[in-house]
Design a protein around this motif. Structure first.
Motif, PDB file in Angstrom:
ATOM      1  N   ARG A 120       0.795  -1.218   0.000  1.00 15.39           N
ATOM      2  CA  ARG A 120       0.000   0.000   0.000  1.00 15.39           C
ATOM      3  C   ARG A 120       0.834   1.277   0.000  1.00 15.39           C
ATOM      4  O   ARG A 120       0.309   2.351  -0.304  1.00 15.39           O
ATOM      5  CB  ARG A 120      -0.962  -0.010   1.191  1.00 15.39           C
ATOM      6  N   GLN A 159      -2.330  -7.941   2.029  1.00 17.13           N
ATOM      7  CA  GLN A 159      -1.920  -7.014   3.074  1.00 17.13           C
ATOM      8  C   GLN A 159      -3.131  -6.463   3.792  1.00 17.13           C
ATOM      9  O   GLN A 159      -4.127  -6.075   3.167  1.00 17.13           O
ATOM     10  CB  GLN A 159      -1.112  -5.854   2.482  1.00 17.13           C
ATOM     11  N   GLU A 182     -11.240  -6.941   7.714  1.00 20.55           N
ATOM     12  CA  GLU A 182     -10.665  -6.576   9.007  1.00 20.55           C
ATOM     13  C   GLU A 182     -11.702  -5.990   9.964  1.00 20.55           C
ATOM     14  O   GLU A 182     -11.611  -6.185  11.185  1.00 20.55           O
ATOM     15  CB  GLU A 182      -9.512  -5.602   8.809  1.00 20.55           C
ATOM     16  N   ASN A 201      -0.484  -3.763  10.258  1.00 19.81           N
ATOM     17  CA  ASN A 201       0.613  -3.716   9.289  1.00 19.81           C
ATOM     18  C   ASN A 201       1.175  -5.121   9.084  1.00 19.81           C
ATOM     19  O   ASN A 201       2.298  -5.425   9.468  1.00 19.81           O
ATOM     20  CB  ASN A 201       1.694  -2.759   9.789  1.00 19.81           C
ATOM     21  N   GLU A 205      -5.172  -3.610   5.883  1.00 21.50           N
ATOM     22  CA  GLU A 205      -5.207  -2.149   5.874  1.00 21.50           C
ATOM     23  C   GLU A 205      -4.988  -1.591   7.271  1.00 21.50           C
ATOM     24  O   GLU A 205      -4.345  -0.568   7.459  1.00 21.50           O
ATOM     25  CB  GLU A 205      -6.548  -1.657   5.326  1.00 21.50           C
ATOM     26  N   GLN A 206      -5.555  -2.254   8.280  1.00 23.42           N
ATOM     27  CA  GLN A 206      -5.468  -1.763   9.658  1.00 23.42           C
ATOM     28  C   GLN A 206      -4.181  -2.239  10.327  1.00 23.42           C
ATOM     29  O   GLN A 206      -3.365  -1.437  10.767  1.00 23.42           O
ATOM     30  CB  GLN A 206      -6.698  -2.219  10.444  1.00 23.42           C
TER      31      GLN A 206
END
Length: 321
Positions: free
Chosen positions: A111, A150, A194, A155, A152-153
């Motif tokens: 990202r 991956q 998530e 890592n 988003e919240q």
């Protein structure tokens, strides 16, 4: 003498044309959906009106493609390729190659738009590369990694190991495996939710036992939260405003689920579909053995349009303006 000079000039012009502009140039402002066709090693480009407007025939055994953050550079990779090939869409030609070695089965752009992960199935590792293809880190994971995504919240990078019964969760700050959790065998296909603390994982099945379920694990802990009966070989998921979509390789069908995970619509589509994506407001499905792309209405799951592409569409690549 004049004949010799003319022949020489013709050869120079032809050589220059072939090496400089081998493929149709794709304008930088052009939105598209591209199919990565692995039987005839080609790319088919489709515009927003669902018209195929260009095809690149490439003599490399690639199995996947990745569009970089500049939205002009694409990487072509494959398990049997010694190098990752770097192309410019607007120039219509090969501009570079990265010496990575064989074994690459998947590549994803993180990202931050600068870091690239390359999944090496031969040595069971995840390579972290910069935008120039230079190796930054290597992280060992389980056997035959395949799918990566991956969060988003958090890592984190989730790595689904197709040849193993575990998911490896990599901390993207430390570049180390934080923890692993058990998953079903021959897992592939994921959906990360998530906000619901969910990671959905499907699969083909193991040996003569085909997969008939999809599994929902906790994205935070890896605990199995729910198991849903699913059509044969659920191998791809996506979500949009209309619901959650499940693509089943074994039944060649697309299924739509509601918020309660109940099936509300279904449609047989293509022959051996492997891939789907959101494009415009539709769900697009690639039929691997029918060499076609199917534009599905996201509300009704009806086929709106069928587009002929190259042989063996295995992946979809999107670019929006």
């Amino acid at each position: 003498m004049k004949w010799g000079i003319g022949l020489f000039l013709a050869i120079v012009l032809l050589t220059g044309c072939n090496s400089g502009n081998a493929f149709t140039k794709i304008n930088k402002s052009q939105s598209f959906l591209a199919t990565v066709n692995i039987k005839d090693t080609s790319l088919t480009f489709i515009d927003e009106n669902y018209h195929a407007f260009a095809k690149w025939d490439i003599s490399e055994p690639f199995t996947g493609a990745l569009l970089l953050a500049d939205k002009d550079t694409i990487l072509l990779y494959g398990k049997e390729m010694e190098k990752v090939q770097v192309y410019s869409l607007s120039a219509g030609k090969l501009i570079n190659s990265w010496e990575i070695g064989k074994g690459i089965v998947n590549m994803q752009l993180l990202r931050d738009g600068k870091s690239i992960v390359a999944v090496n199935q031969s040595n069971h590792s995840i390579y972290f590369l910069n935008a120039d293809g230079e190796e930054q880190d290597i992280v060992k994971v389980g056997k035959s990694p395949l799918t990566v995504l991956q969060g988003e919240q958090a890592n984190r990078l989730y790595v689904i190991n197709f040849g193993d019964t575990k998911c490896s969760v990599i901390n993207l700050e430390t570049k180390k495996v934080d923890f692993e959790f058990p998953v079903h065998s021959a897992s592939t296909g994921t959906l990360l939710r998530e906000e619901k603390d969910e990671i959905w994982i499907g699969g083909h099945g193991d040996g003569d036992q085909v997969e008939e379920d999809l599994y929902i694990y906790s994205a935070k802990t890896g605990e199995l939260k729910k198991k849903l009966k699913a059509p044969t070989m659920p191998i791809k998921f996506l979500e949009n405003e209309e619901g959650i979509f499940v693509l089943s390789h074994g039944t060649s069908s697309l299924y739509k689920l509601n918020d309660q995970y109940e099936e509300v619509k279904s449609k047989v589509v293509g022959v051996n579909p492997f891939e789907m994506a959101n494009f415009n407001e539709d769900v697009v499905v690639a039929g691997y053995d029918s060499d076609e792309v199917y534009v599905m209405d996201a509300e009704t799951v009806d086929v709106k349009k069928t587009i002929k592409v190259g042989e063996g569409p295995f992946q979809l690549m999107l670019r929006s303006r």
